[in-house]
Write an enzyme that holds these catalytic residues in place. Sequence first.
Site, PDB file in Angstrom:
ATOM      1  N   PRO A 176       1.023  -1.151   0.002  1.00 18.60           N
ATOM      2  CA  PRO A 176       0.085  -0.119   0.026  1.00 18.60           C
ATOM      3  C   PRO A 176       1.013   0.929  -0.045  1.00 18.60           C
ATOM      4  O   PRO A 176       1.359   1.613   1.063  1.00 18.60           O
ATOM      5  CB  PRO A 176      -0.661  -0.235   1.216  1.00 18.60           C
ATOM      6  N   ILE A 213       5.067   3.124   7.678  1.00 17.50           N
ATOM      7  CA  ILE A 213       5.275   4.531   7.897  1.00 17.50           C
ATOM      8  C   ILE A 213       3.982   5.386   7.534  1.00 17.50           C
ATOM      9  O   ILE A 213       3.111   4.933   6.879  1.00 17.50           O
ATOM     10  CB  ILE A 213       6.474   5.254   6.503  1.00 17.50           C
ATOM     11  N   ASP A 242       5.860   2.573   2.156  1.00 10.14           N
ATOM     12  CA  ASP A 242       4.723   1.637   2.573  1.00 10.14           C
ATOM     13  C   ASP A 242       3.997   2.080   3.815  1.00 10.14           C
ATOM     14  O   ASP A 242       4.573   2.213   4.751  1.00 10.14           O
ATOM     15  CB  ASP A 242       5.515   0.435   2.875  1.00 10.14           C
ATOM     16  N   HIS A 243       2.795   2.209   3.495  1.00 10.62           N
ATOM     17  CA  HIS A 243       1.869   2.749   4.559  1.00 10.62           C
ATOM     18  C   HIS A 243       1.777   1.753   5.652  1.00 10.62           C
ATOM     19  O   HIS A 243       1.240   2.230   6.928  1.00 10.62           O
ATOM     20  CB  HIS A 243       0.490   2.993   3.948  1.00 10.62           C
ATOM     21  N   ARG A 244       2.143   0.568   5.667  1.00  8.16           N
ATOM     22  CA  ARG A 244       2.100  -0.205   6.673  1.00  8.16           C
ATOM     23  C   ARG A 244       3.198  -0.203   7.740  1.00  8.16           C
ATOM     24  O   ARG A 244       3.077  -0.475   9.000  1.00  8.16           O
ATOM     25  CB  ARG A 244       2.220  -1.918   6.036  1.00  8.16           C
TER      26      ARG A 244
END
Length: 555
Positions: free
Chosen positions: A353, A531, A527-529
């Site tokens: 993501p 950061i 990576d939104h998981r």
Amino acid sequence: MALVEVQVPDIGDFDEVTVIELMVKVGDAVKAEQSLITVESDKASMEIPSSTAGVVKEMRVALGDKVKQGSVVLVVEAAAAAQATATPAAAASAAAPAATLPAASVAPSAAPAASGPVEVHVPDIGDFKDVVVIEVMVKPGDPIKVEQSLITVESDKASMEIPSSHAGLLKEIKVKVGDKVNIGDLLAILEGTVTAAVQAVAISAPTTVASAPAVAASATASVSAVAPSAPSAPAHTPGASTQGLPHASPSVRKFARELGVPLEEVKGSGIKGRITDSDVQAFTKAVMSGASQTKAQAAKAPAQGSGGGGSELGLIPWPKVDFAKFGPIERKEMGRIKKISGANLLRNAIMIPAVTNFDDADITDLEAFRVSTNKENEKSGIKVTMLAFLIKACVAALKKYPEFNSSLDGDALVYKNYWHIGFAADTPNGLMVPVIRDCDKKGVLQISQEMGELAKKARDGKLGPAEMSGATFTISSLGGIGGKYFTPIINAPEVAILGVCKSTMEPVWDGKAFQPRLMLPLSLTWDHRVIDGAAAARFNALLGQILSDFRRVLL
Ligand code: CAO
């Protein structure tokens, strides 16, 4: 110890066969019955074994040589036990093992035409029982010519094509790949106006007994209506070749089967494209290292651009378009590197993501410093690039925000206490990412120098796997080319990537007036998981501060 000349044994009516594989070399210890070379006629290949154990002293044949009965294959220094039982002369002619398939030679001559169904049976194939069908070369509906090969059978030492004795339309094929067949078994039924051939077949049935004579004259694909009659005939002229069946000796095919290697996908490096043991090994290594895929693996792999179907993701199928309908086209297979990087990029694009933050850094002073440094260093030959400064600046930001230098491992984050930076390099073969190690310990000059060397290696296709692995963060610079911003794809298992484009002079408001400043566009994908947006904005802001005043890299 005596020297023994190992000769080609009785191989039936074949005048000359070609050596297509050398299976031993000088210095090798060979056992009795061990295969030494593979020879091939137009319809069969067979391995010639040693009759005596010992050490190979001299090779007397080379690839491509023509040999016949009595030709000396090699000279062996015989082991003591072997000498007791075999004289050199006996050893020479006792070479063929029980497991060697006979070679058939067929000479058709015209016979009266018959009509109605005709059964085609397995001919006399010597002493061999239960030989395995490894290829069926025809299908119902095919017009069959006299002598056209119908199937290929294989023992553990030889392979051979079984030809049809009749012409006609193939109504039914009675065997399939994997079946075991014996003399007299029903192979196929032909119909229509069937032209029969009066065939004379010479089949050599070498045995382990020294000087076994060739057994001549029995029927090939026997047909109830026609009895074999003619005596031993001249060698068969090549008919249909091994359509579709890869050229490989029986032992190579066995080796491939044991490893589960699809032989039809292996490129042969032997004469006439013949597949060797080393080709099978190289194919296996390439698949195991992930450098290539078998067709079966590729079919199972997730969709790759237009190559994949997309059904694995529940998507509608990729549009199939006949482009030639709309204009002239040219189709070119993609190179190996593009295929590999394409698969990686697709996985990373789908599974991560990813979000991209854009920002600008003022590099006016840094660029001036870079230009003056290069002037001072002109004689050293090392050109300092903006990318080298960016690497140092990124290392400082990564140290301040360590999650950008981490990787996801299940539910855990792995923080790395080393700073190896990858940089995207545009090469004629496609995108590659060489890695500069321990950038925290290196100066800008050393980084520039290593970058130059690695980029050259990448362009020359000489980068080793070690030089492309272990990166903790990647920078993709399009600064030398142009553009403003882009959205780079994260290089998993890293969690962020920085894209930079071409710096341009822009009017920047300093509170009182617009000043001309050299601005570098930054595109940070993360990576939104791992950061979140605030951390990304802080990372970019810090990077901007460092680049605008490089002394901060020391802080
Ligand atoms: N802004 C303005 N000019 C820049 C610049 C920037 N951000 N970055 C480099 N330049 C200038 C250089 O100063 C150099 O100019 P001079 O020849 O006048 O000194 C020129 O552009 C060429 O630089 P370069 O590309 O040779 O050197 P580099 O260190 O910037 O890059 C490398 C090296 C290997 C990264 C680069 O050659 C390359 O392959 N870039 C493409 C990367 C890529 O494809 N990324 C996309 C990945 S996603 O598909």
